[in-house]
Scaffold this active site. Structure first.
Site, short mmCIF file in Angstrom:
data_model
loop_
_atom_site.label_atom_id
_atom_site.label_comp_id
_atom_site.label_asym_id
_atom_site.label_seq_id
_atom_site.Cartn_x
_atom_site.Cartn_y
_atom_site.Cartn_z
N TYR A 145 0.86 -1.18 0.00
CA TYR A 145 0.00 0.00 0.00
C TYR A 145 0.89 1.23 0.00
O TYR A 145 1.81 1.34 0.82
CB TYR A 145 -0.89 -0.01 1.25
CG TYR A 145 -1.78 1.21 1.40
CD1 TYR A 145 -2.91 1.37 0.61
CD2 TYR A 145 -1.48 2.19 2.35
CE1 TYR A 145 -3.73 2.49 0.76
CE2 TYR A 145 -2.30 3.30 2.51
CZ TYR A 145 -3.42 3.45 1.71
OH TYR A 145 -4.23 4.54 1.86
N ASP A 240 9.41 2.77 -0.72
CA ASP A 240 8.42 3.45 0.10
C ASP A 240 8.70 3.05 1.54
O ASP A 240 8.31 1.97 2.00
CB ASP A 240 7.01 3.02 -0.34
CG ASP A 240 5.93 3.61 0.57
OD1 ASP A 240 6.28 4.21 1.61
OD2 ASP A 240 4.74 3.45 0.25
N LYS A 268 5.26 9.60 8.29
CA LYS A 268 5.01 9.19 9.67
C LYS A 268 6.05 9.77 10.65
O LYS A 268 5.90 10.89 11.10
CB LYS A 268 4.94 7.67 9.77
CG LYS A 268 3.79 7.11 8.89
CD LYS A 268 3.40 5.71 9.24
CE LYS A 268 2.40 5.11 8.27
NZ LYS A 268 1.01 5.28 8.60
N1 HOZ Z 1 -3.56 3.44 6.11
C1 HOZ Z 1 -3.10 3.65 7.44
C2 HOZ Z 1 -2.38 2.48 7.98
N2 HOZ Z 1 -1.67 1.69 7.07
C3 HOZ Z 1 -4.25 3.97 8.35
C4 HOZ Z 1 -4.26 5.38 8.72
C5 HOZ Z 1 -5.35 5.79 9.69
O1 HOZ Z 1 -6.46 5.23 9.68
O2 HOZ Z 1 -5.13 6.69 10.46
#
Ligand code: HOZ
Length: 439
Positions: A145, A240, A268
């Site tokens: 992802y 990534d 992050k």
């Molecule tokens: N896509 C994020 C984790 N892989 C989730 C982010 C969120 O819901 O804050």
């Protein structure tokens, strides 16, 4: 039994205001069939909901809070910056300071561009790769992802995997056609695709340690295979490291595995809990980005002073030289994770539950599986009912985990010996609950 009465009422109201009651899908707990605790505050390793429940937090805002929540130095840095104005839309010294801090740990990054989210970083890195190579196609791996830009919502992990819709409606066929997907950890499959399309491929983008189909490690030699095959066909290799950056090791997966990508995406942790991400890499490629070059990318809040201040304070804490004879922060985090995983392993053996346990520094994952888990197909085949029992039992005991098997567990510097001991005690109870649920 956990009392979530106020959270349930708040969620009911939120559902009338926001799609599914949330601003990001996995938070809704829909796949766990329960109500998400509504969070009131967090400090150190703990997070507190509006019902007054306290949890030891292993979600850590999905990774960024590596020094713990509301760390005094991070909060002071944000306050100091806020008092001087919250946004200027103009260059500042803090942007260069954060850039230098990142580059000191990521030597592959010779130029960097700050953006606001991981999605923006990967989307911009791909545009740059296409502009630089003058090719259209990209290759991504099934279950990886890279945020929610159109090109990357094809066979994606994270929330898409959680809800079983790896391809999103709204992505045009034209865009999807330029994205080729290949199973992760499968050199033969990629070799075959490159033989057919290699000369049209602008970039291969990969989570070098996958974090969005659960935590899955690259097989031995796989990342150097990616480096070699991209070089052979003149495509760029994009790491990534939004999730595994500063976690697989301080220098990310690229330092841990000794691979130099052409471009890296970070996020992050570099924002210390505020919205910051970045892409960077070889100067020759990055100098194609506007205004140095023709590939356009911009942002009003990019390099925001509060966000830079939080990132600088966090990275200073994380990269601080250890006292002589003491391990560095990443080693300390790694050892804490090892302690927990050893307890999970022991409990699984004690109660006869099959698990596969993965760790890359301060990120880790637990799969309920008899088989090794090396790619998305393996992850999908794991016992997700067992995961649900595990998740709810841990939550009941005050252990806050991601509500999906397709996410990663994170450790912070704020997790104390007492937190680890409490977690280990909960692990035993929850593993027994999993075993009992099978009877
Ligand atoms: N896509 C994020 C984790 N892989 C989730 C982010 C969120 O819901 O804050």
């Amino acid at each position: 039994m956990l009392n979530l009465e106020k959270s349930a009422a708040a969620f009911a109201e939120a559902k009338s205001l926001m799609p599914g009651g949330v601003n990001s899908p996995v938070r809704s707990y829909r796949s766990m069939g329960s109500t998400p605790p509504f969070i009131a505050k967090a400090k150190g390793s703990k997070i507190y909901d509006i019902d007054g429940n306290e949890y030891i937090d292993y979600v850590l805002s999905w990774g960024p809070m590596v020094v713990g929540h509301a760390h005094d130095e991070v909060v002071a840095a944000i306050n100091e910056a806020a008092a001087l104005g919250t946004s200027y839309g103009a260059p500042t010294l803090r942007e260069s300071e954060l850039a230098k801090l990142v580059m000191s740990v990521y030597p592959s990054i010779q130029r960097i561009r700050m953006v606001n989210s991981g999605t923006e970083a990967t989307m911009s890195a791909l545009r740059l790769a296409r502009g630089y190579t003058k090719r259209d196609k990209i290759i991504k791996f099934v279950g990886c992802y890279h945020g929610h830009s159109d090109s990357l919502l094809v066979k994606a992990g994270s929330g898409l995997a959680t809800f079983g819709v790896p391809d999103s409606p709204g992505v045009t066929a034209g865009i999807a056609n330029d994205t080729i997907t290949v199973p992760y950890n499968d050199p033969e499959a990629l070799t075959a695709v490159m033989k057919e399309h290699g000369s049209e491929v602008a970039a291969i983008i990969v989570e070098p340690v996958a974090g969005n189909m659960g935590c899955i490690l690259p097989k031995q030699g796989y990342l150097s295979f990616l480096r070699n095959i991209t070089t052979e066909y003149g495509a760029l290799l994009i790491f990534d490291e939004v999730m595994c950056g500063f976690r697989a090791s301080l220098g990310g997966a690229q330092a841990a595995y000794g691979i130099t990508p052409d471009l890296t995406c970070l996020g992050k942790i570099i924002g210390g809990g505020l919205p910051v991400a970045a892409y960077g890499g070889k100067a020759e490629i990055m100098d194609c980005v506007s205004p140095a070059g023709p590939v356009y990318q911009a942002g009003t809040l990019s390099g925001n002073p509060l966000a830079m201040a939080a990132g600088i304070a966090t990275l200073k804490l994380l990269t601080a030289e250890p006292e002589p004879g003491q391990p560095d922060t990443n080693r300390i985090l790694t050892l804490k994770v090892k302690e927990i995983l050893a307890a999970v392993d022991a409990a699984a053996k004690k109660y006869g539950v099959a698990v596969r346990l993965h760790q890359a520094g301060s990120m880790f994952g637990i799969f309920f599986s008899e088989k090794d888990v090396e790619n998305y197909e393996d992850a999908e085949a794991c016992d997700q009912e067992a995961f649900k029992v595990w998740f709810h039992s841990m939550l009941e005991q005050g252990i806050y985990l991601a509500p999906s098997q397709f996410e990663t567990i994170f450790m912070s510097m704020a997790h104390s010996d007492e937190d680890i001991a409490k977690t280990i005690a909960a692990v035993d109870v929850s593993m027994k609950a999993v075993a009992d649920s099978k009877k």
